[in-house]
Design an enzyme around this catalytic site. Structure first.
Site, mmCIF file in Angstrom:
data_model
loop_
_atom_site.group_PDB
_atom_site.id
_atom_site.type_symbol
_atom_site.label_atom_id
_atom_site.label_comp_id
_atom_site.label_asym_id
_atom_site.label_seq_id
_atom_site.Cartn_x
_atom_site.Cartn_y
_atom_site.Cartn_z
ATOM 1 N NE ARG B 307 -32.139 -10.804 -8.584
ATOM 2 C CZ ARG B 307 -32.762 -11.873 -8.116
ATOM 3 N NH1 ARG B 307 -32.943 -12.006 -6.841
ATOM 4 N NH2 ARG B 307 -33.215 -12.797 -8.941
ATOM 5 C CD GLU B 309 -31.805 -7.666 -3.567
ATOM 6 O OE1 GLU B 309 -33.027 -7.841 -3.491
ATOM 7 O OE2 GLU B 309 -30.983 -8.572 -3.400
ATOM 8 N NE ARG B 315 -31.770 -14.168 3.814
ATOM 9 C CZ ARG B 315 -32.900 -14.656 3.362
ATOM 10 N NH1 ARG B 315 -32.964 -15.881 2.930
ATOM 11 N NH2 ARG B 315 -33.991 -13.930 3.339
ATOM 12 C CG HIS B 316 -29.207 -10.397 0.375
ATOM 13 N ND1 HIS B 316 -29.728 -10.498 1.640
ATOM 14 C CD2 HIS B 316 -30.248 -10.526 -0.479
ATOM 15 C CE1 HIS B 316 -31.039 -10.683 1.555
ATOM 16 N NE2 HIS B 316 -31.375 -10.702 0.281
ATOM 17 C CD GLU B 458 -36.951 -17.291 -1.331
ATOM 18 O OE1 GLU B 458 -37.106 -16.131 -0.936
ATOM 19 O OE2 GLU B 458 -36.456 -17.572 -2.426
ATOM 20 C CB SER B 461 -39.172 -17.478 -5.099
ATOM 21 O OG SER B 461 -40.426 -17.013 -4.746
ATOM 22 N NE ARG B 509 -29.890 -16.728 -0.555
ATOM 23 C CZ ARG B 509 -30.867 -15.833 -0.587
ATOM 24 N NH1 ARG B 509 -32.115 -16.218 -0.460
ATOM 25 N NH2 ARG B 509 -30.610 -14.559 -0.741
#
Lengths: 314, 535
Positions: B307, B309, B315-316, B458, B461, B509
């Site tokens: 990712r 991001e 948490r990333h 979370e 998903s 995670r």
């Protein structure tokens, strides 16, 4: 007796002090004088955020009022039905205390918040219980309302496998209010109706009191609040001693026998109180630990009659 | 720092301009006498050290030649963790790291570490141990790998500082297998130290910060907590596989270099691919669904997910390990939700029962409450969550997505009421879900989608995916997605596809949240984030 003339001439209008020390108001409200403070206050530089919160609070209060009115309205509407039901119940030998009776409100309250008393069952409540001492009284209360859904979960604190039969016993799929039974490594039984606040009930007796209030009809002998003071003494005797059954089992047996003797021939399905249900649950637990043979025949008969009321218990 | 010889008292007096006082002269004489005595003592020791007196321990210590697999001798090497009272009076071989050494007179205490296990060793000058051997052992740098032969002996008092507290090793042979540099960039003891509790002023405050740890990850990973964390992480993966294998899932491997961005094109790494460009896979979802359309019925995959991001949060990560599954169902997508929920329960139960020692090792450095869960897992519907949040004073619309703080609060509310750190939230509003999510047939505002949470964060998903190409095109158009760009995705369902649902979790995670750790970098062995590409 004597009319004296004033020693000194005091003017008719005098500004007397209204307090010992004058300090600036902390809330930002300026009051020029005492007389002005009585009239609506003037707000000086009110913080818009504070204003928004205040407005929201007023709105919430207004909505709460509406809700209260709605609930009162519903109670008034259902009053006629309740009256009809109470007529039949009044024929039973156990005396029902009137709702208006002051003794009802003066009773020792349980841990359940007064918010929940006289309310209906919340959409979801959680009952935590130890699988070694299942709160069997819940099964009897469940029969009062076919819409109550019960779901069983095993908590991670339970290292040993929980009996599948027990899980099945406390599982019923319907579409009404939900009672989640969580089997946990816990000392007694605990009820949690809300996530916030410290509302709740500790011990099977208190949980049963709560369930009797929300599931049994208001004038039914099954409703803890509807019991007459005399019956209440007997019922409380059974409920309180059931909580201490591990340390004083004889005390519980004596209290249960006293309760059953007092009721005599009046014992019957239509005349059950929460003492019957909690007493049954506790006696089942006790007989699991000790032999059933030591029990009096009357107690065994009473137990069997209750067992037959919930086929799953057989 | 400059080191200079300190001037004597007499010199000081002279430099000050005055004649040395009587007191100063007396002090100088005393110092000179002391120095002479010291020299004499050293001189008397020198011959002993240098003397060619026989080394009774010769052949019992030293540096082993570089192991090029020249010998193939078989010997029994014990694990430190297995040594206990039952081994008392036995002579054993162990291979471990020299954790610490402390010489005291004619003996030297060493702590030998193997993974998370430690044992105390003693080298004492005596009948079978020479001074030379003692000196050699004392000078071995910490963290060197050594082979030690010793006699296991019970101890009268438990050794608190070692995991093997009821025995110690009387060292008879001490061989260096691999020497460590004498200066370490971080001390293992410092990196293993727990954060002191509030008010504990006596506790040492020396800590190693996150970046120093990550820069010297080889050393950092040697701490007991890290040794445990990555074993637990391996356990999560193993238990995930076991749980799904039992449910007849098939493990598949999906490509990581792809031609088109799998989730809309944003946050994707572009790589040069011969004369064109390619992307690193953000999710194996399309390939899982294609496997379902190819009649694999139930599939899962474990692999890296990328990712792009630019999120520097706790948490990333830009690269993590995804555990993904997809499953065709018979009538209702809750069959899949229940399967995923049961898989989680099996993972949690497995960790609780099989990794208790590792969890307690992590908790010693990073204290956290035990992870609580329910079997079957708690499943709430989105409107219930909204109601709970509103009761707690959060202003939230019926169709608003949950913000991260709201998710955290919901986690706390659920924990307070149900005493579980894991729950499933079902029936998300359709507007907040991707275009391929199946709408709820009974209420068009909601969808057949779900999120799963651990400790209020979370972790999964998922949803029932639209398997009908016509409806899929409609929903894509509604979301403003260019149909040309997702043509291959829609085409995958053209030749018939069973109704299916699935989801994916991030391994790091899940491990972080299960252990109650505060940063995902603690559960990624060599983490990749916007600011870190090494080691």
């Amino acid at each position: 007796m004597y009319h004296l003339r004033p020693l000194a001439g005091v003017p008719e209008k005098i500004d007397l002090p209204t307090c010992m020390y004058r300090i600036k108001p902390l809330n930002g409200i300026q009051t020029a004088s005492l007389s002005e403070s009585i009239v609506p206050v003037k707000r000086v530089k009110m913080d818009p955020q504070l204003q928004a919160i205040e407005d929201r609070q007023l709105e919430v209060i207004a909505r709460l009022r509406q809700l209260r009115d709605k609930v009162n309205d519903m109670i008034t509407k259902s009053g006629g039905v309740k009256a009809a039901q109470s007529k039949t119940l009044n024929k039973t030998p156990v005396k029902c205390a009137s709702k208006s009776n002051s003794s009802v409100s003066s009773r020792p309250s349980t841990c359940v918040s007064s918010v929940l008393v006289d309310a209906t069952l919340p959409s979801e409540v959680v009952i935590e219980a130890n699988p070694c001492r299942p709160p069997l009284s819940l099964l009897f209360f469940r029969t009062l309302n076919p819409q109550v859904r019960t779901i069983s979960h095993v908590h991670s604190s339970c290292n040993a496998n929980v009996d599948e039969k027990l899980i099945a016993l406390f599982t019923r799929e319907t579409s009404g209010s939900t009672v989640r039974v969580i089997w946990k490594d816990i000392k007694g039984t605990r009820l949690t109706p809300l996530a916030l606040g410290n509302f709740g009930a500790e011990g099977e007796a208190n949980v049963a009191r709560f369930l009797s209030r929300v599931l049994a009809k208001p004038d039914s002998v099954l409703n803890y609040d509807a019991l007459s003071p005399e019956d209440l003494v007997l019922v409380d005797g059974v409920l309180e001693s059931s909580e201490l059954v591990d340390t004083a089992p004889e005390h519980f047996i004596n209290a249960l026998q006293a309760y059953l003797q007092q009721r005599g021939s009046s014992s019957g399905v239509a005349n059950r109180t929460i003492a019957d249900y909690v007493g049954y649950s506790t006696l089942r637990y006790l007989t699991k630990l000790k032999s059933k043979q030591s029990l009096q025949k009357s107690l065994v008969d009473w137990m069997n009659s209750l067992t037959n009321e919930v086929p799953a218990l057989c | 720092m400059m080191v200079t010889e300190e001037p004597t008292t007499a010199q000081e007096a002279q430099e000050a301009g005055g004649a040395p006082s009587k007191k100063a002269l007396k002090k100088a004489a005393k110092e000179a006498d002391k120095a002479a005595k010291k020299e004499a003592s050293q001189a008397s020791r020198q011959p002993q050290d240098n003397a060619n007196e026989p080394d009774i321990s010769e052949g019992s210590y030293g540096e082993r030649p570089l192991n090029q697999s020249q010998d193939k001798t078989v010997r029994k090497v014990e694990k430190v963790s297995d040594l206990g009272v039952s081994n008392a009076t036995q002579t054993v071989w162990i291979r471990a790291r020299l954790h610490t050494s402390r010489a005291k007179g004619k003996q030297c205490f060493v702590v030998l570490r193997q993974g998370r296990s430690t044992i105390q060793g003693i080298i004492a000058v005596g009948e079978n141990t020479s001074k030379q051997m003692l000196k050699f052992v004392t000078n071995i740098p910490k963290e060197s790998i050594v082979d030690v032969r010793g006699l296991v002996q019970t101890v009268p008092k438990p050794i608190e500082s070692c995991t093997q507290s009821d025995v110690e090793l009387i060292c008879q042979e001490f061989w260096v297998v691999s020497l460590a540099e004498p200066r370490l960039p971080l001390q293992i003891d410092d990196a293993s130290r727990p954060t002191p509790e509030d008010g504990d002023e006596d506790a040492l405050s020396i800590r190693v910060n996150q970046d120093t740890r990550l820069d010297n990850r080889i050393l950092d990973l040697r701490t007991p907590a890290n040794q445990a964390i990555y074993r637990i992480e391996a356990g999560v993966c193993k238990l995930f596989r076991e749980a799904l294998e039992k449910k007849n899932f098939v493990e598949i491997h999906t490509p990581k270099i792809i031609s088109a961005a799998s989730e809309g094109g944003a946050n994707v790494f572009t790589v040069s691919y011969f004369k064109t460009s390619a992307f690193l896979a953000q999710s194996p979802q399309l390939y899982k669904q294609m496997a379902i359309a190819s009649d694999f019925d139930r599939v899962y995959t474990v692999g890296s997910v990328f990712r792009a991001e630019d999120s520097n949060t706790h948490r990333h990560l830009t690269e993590f390990v995804g555990l993904d599954l997809e499953m065709a169902f018979d009538t209702h997508y809750h069959e899949v939700v229940d399967t995923i929920g049961a898989t989680f329960t099996e993972i949690f139960r497995g960790l609780r029962d099989l990794y208790a020692d590792e969890i307690s090792a992590v908790n010693k450095q990073y204290p956290a409450s035990p992870f609580a869960f329910l079997d079957p897992p708690l499943r709430l519907e989105f409107p219930q969550a909204v109601e709970m949040l509103r009761e707690a004073g959060v202003e939230i619309g019926d169709e608003d997505d949950l913000s991260t703080p709201s998710e955290k609060l919901l986690g706390r509310l659920v924990k307070a009421k149900y005493d579980t750190d894991f729950f499933i939230l079902d029936k998300y509003p359709l507007v907040v879900r991707p275009f391929y999510t199946m709408p709820d047939p009974s209420n068009s505002k909601y969808s057949n989608s779900y999120d799963m949470f651990m400790r209020g964060e979370e972790i999964l998903s998922g949803a029932q995916r639209i398997h009908d190409p016509k409806l899929l095109s409609e929903r894509a158009k509604h979301h403003g997605v260019d149909l040309e760009k997702i043509k291959s995705y829609i085409d995958a369902f053209k030749y018939g596809c069973p109704p299916h649902a699935g989801g994916g979790i991030g391994l790091e995670r899940v491990t972080m949240l299960y252990l109650g750790l505060d940063n995902i970098r603690k559960t990624s062995m060599f983490p990749r984030d916007p600011k870190r590409l090494t080691p």
